[in-house]
Design a protein around this motif. Structure first.
Motif, PDB file in Angstrom:
ATOM      1  N   ASP A 165     -12.399  23.375  17.509  1.00 39.58           N
ATOM      2  CA  ASP A 165     -11.468  22.412  16.919  1.00 39.58           C
ATOM      3  C   ASP A 165     -10.045  22.945  17.063  1.00 39.58           C
ATOM      4  O   ASP A 165      -9.808  24.133  16.856  1.00 39.58           O
ATOM      5  N   GLY A 166      -9.107  22.072  17.411  1.00 36.64           N
ATOM      6  CA  GLY A 166      -7.721  22.518  17.504  1.00 36.64           C
ATOM      7  C   GLY A 166      -6.909  21.652  18.444  1.00 36.64           C
ATOM      8  O   GLY A 166      -7.348  20.611  18.924  1.00 36.64           O
ATOM      9  N   LEU A 167      -5.705  22.112  18.712  1.00 33.88           N
ATOM     10  CA  LEU A 167      -4.745  21.384  19.530  1.00 33.88           C
ATOM     11  C   LEU A 167      -5.140  21.403  21.001  1.00 33.88           C
ATOM     12  O   LEU A 167      -5.450  22.456  21.554  1.00 33.88           O
ATOM     13  N   VAL A 168      -5.113  20.226  21.619  1.00 32.22           N
ATOM     14  CA  VAL A 168      -5.299  20.088  23.059  1.00 32.22           C
ATOM     15  C   VAL A 168      -3.976  19.616  23.639  1.00 32.22           C
ATOM     16  O   VAL A 168      -3.426  18.594  23.229  1.00 32.22           O
ATOM     17  N   HIS A 196      -7.496  28.071  28.703  1.00 32.79           N
ATOM     18  CA  HIS A 196      -6.513  27.476  29.602  1.00 32.79           C
ATOM     19  C   HIS A 196      -7.249  27.056  30.869  1.00 32.79           C
ATOM     20  O   HIS A 196      -7.971  27.855  31.462  1.00 32.79           O
ATOM     21  N   HIS A 197      -7.095  25.787  31.258  1.00 28.10           N
ATOM     22  CA  HIS A 197      -7.756  25.274  32.460  1.00 28.10           C
ATOM     23  C   HIS A 197      -6.731  24.595  33.351  1.00 28.10           C
ATOM     24  O   HIS A 197      -5.748  24.028  32.862  1.00 28.10           O
ATOM     25  N   GLN A 198      -6.988  24.611  34.637  1.00 27.64           N
ATOM     26  CA  GLN A 198      -6.174  23.830  35.574  1.00 27.64           C
ATOM     27  C   GLN A 198      -7.045  23.384  36.739  1.00 27.64           C
ATOM     28  O   GLN A 198      -7.925  24.102  37.165  1.00 27.64           O
ATOM     29  N   LYS A 199      -6.770  22.168  37.181  1.00 29.37           N
ATOM     30  CA  LYS A 199      -7.499  21.599  38.321  1.00 29.37           C
ATOM     31  C   LYS A 199      -6.498  20.982  39.283  1.00 29.37           C
ATOM     32  O   LYS A 199      -5.637  20.194  38.875  1.00 29.37           O
ATOM     33  N   LYS A 200      -6.615  21.321  40.558  1.00 31.26           N
ATOM     34  CA  LYS A 200      -5.766  20.746  41.594  1.00 31.26           C
ATOM     35  C   LYS A 200      -6.486  19.553  42.203  1.00 31.26           C
ATOM     36  O   LYS A 200      -7.709  19.537  42.314  1.00 31.26           O
ATOM     37  N   PHE A 201      -5.698  18.570  42.629  1.00 31.30           N
ATOM     38  CA  PHE A 201      -6.265  17.406  43.304  1.00 31.30           C
ATOM     39  C   PHE A 201      -5.205  16.779  44.179  1.00 31.30           C
ATOM     40  O   PHE A 201      -4.039  17.133  44.108  1.00 31.30           O
ATOM     41  N   ASN A 228      -4.693  17.138  18.038  1.00 29.77           N
ATOM     42  CA  ASN A 228      -5.832  17.909  17.565  1.00 29.77           C
ATOM     43  C   ASN A 228      -7.124  17.169  17.888  1.00 29.77           C
ATOM     44  O   ASN A 228      -7.202  15.957  17.705  1.00 29.77           O
ATOM     45  N   LYS A 229      -8.088  17.911  18.378  1.00 24.92           N
ATOM     46  CA  LYS A 229      -9.394  17.349  18.729  1.00 24.92           C
ATOM     47  C   LYS A 229     -10.479  18.210  18.099  1.00 24.92           C
ATOM     48  O   LYS A 229     -10.325  19.423  17.948  1.00 24.92           O
ATOM     49  N   GLU A 230     -11.593  17.563  17.785  1.00 22.15           N
ATOM     50  CA  GLU A 230     -12.768  18.282  17.310  1.00 22.15           C
ATOM     51  C   GLU A 230     -13.624  18.679  18.498  1.00 22.15           C
ATOM     52  O   GLU A 230     -13.471  18.141  19.599  1.00 22.15           O
ATOM     53  N   SER A 243      -4.428  22.164  31.189  1.00 19.56           N
ATOM     54  CA  SER A 243      -4.915  21.944  29.838  1.00 19.56           C
ATOM     55  C   SER A 243      -4.922  23.255  29.068  1.00 19.56           C
ATOM     56  O   SER A 243      -5.464  24.250  29.543  1.00 19.56           O
ATOM     57  N   ASN A 244      -4.309  23.246  27.904  1.00 16.24           N
ATOM     58  CA  ASN A 244      -4.337  24.387  27.000  1.00 16.24           C
ATOM     59  C   ASN A 244      -5.055  23.956  25.734  1.00 16.24           C
ATOM     60  O   ASN A 244      -4.623  23.023  25.067  1.00 16.24           O
TER      61      ASN A 244
END
Length: 85
Positions: free
Chosen positions: A26-29, A78-83, A48-50, A72-73
């Motif tokens: 749970d927390g800030l996206v 931490h995630h990242q996707k290239k497209f 904030n998301k659950e 995305s943090n």
């Protein structure tokens, strides 16, 4: 289920980008779109998301062909996707 917590499709895309992501805590996206130079183009999610899996879309008709990235943090992840469009 998104691989590594974040998935974007189709790749390459034409008009609309679909994003699926998993929140593990749970927390800030904070999720946003950048161009290939890292310049922030659009805020996608900032709330904030659950814990759970979520889906959102981005209208891409206004963006020129090229390379882009969704960053995305989520709390400690931490995630990242290239497209490509």
């Amino acid at each position: 289920t998104p691989v590594g917590g974040l998935g974007v499709f189709p790749n390459p895309l034409t008009e609309e980008l679909a994003i699926i992501y998993r929140v593990y805590e749970d927390g800030l996206v904070d999720m946003y779109l950048t161009d290939f130079t890292g310049r922030k183009l659009q805020q996608i999610v900032s709330e904030n998301k659950e814990v759970g899996e979520y889906f959102t879309q981005v209208d891409f008709r206004k963006y020129a062909p090229g390379l882009y990235m969704v960053i995305s943090n989520m709390e400690v992840k931490h995630h990242q996707k290239k497209f490509q469009k």
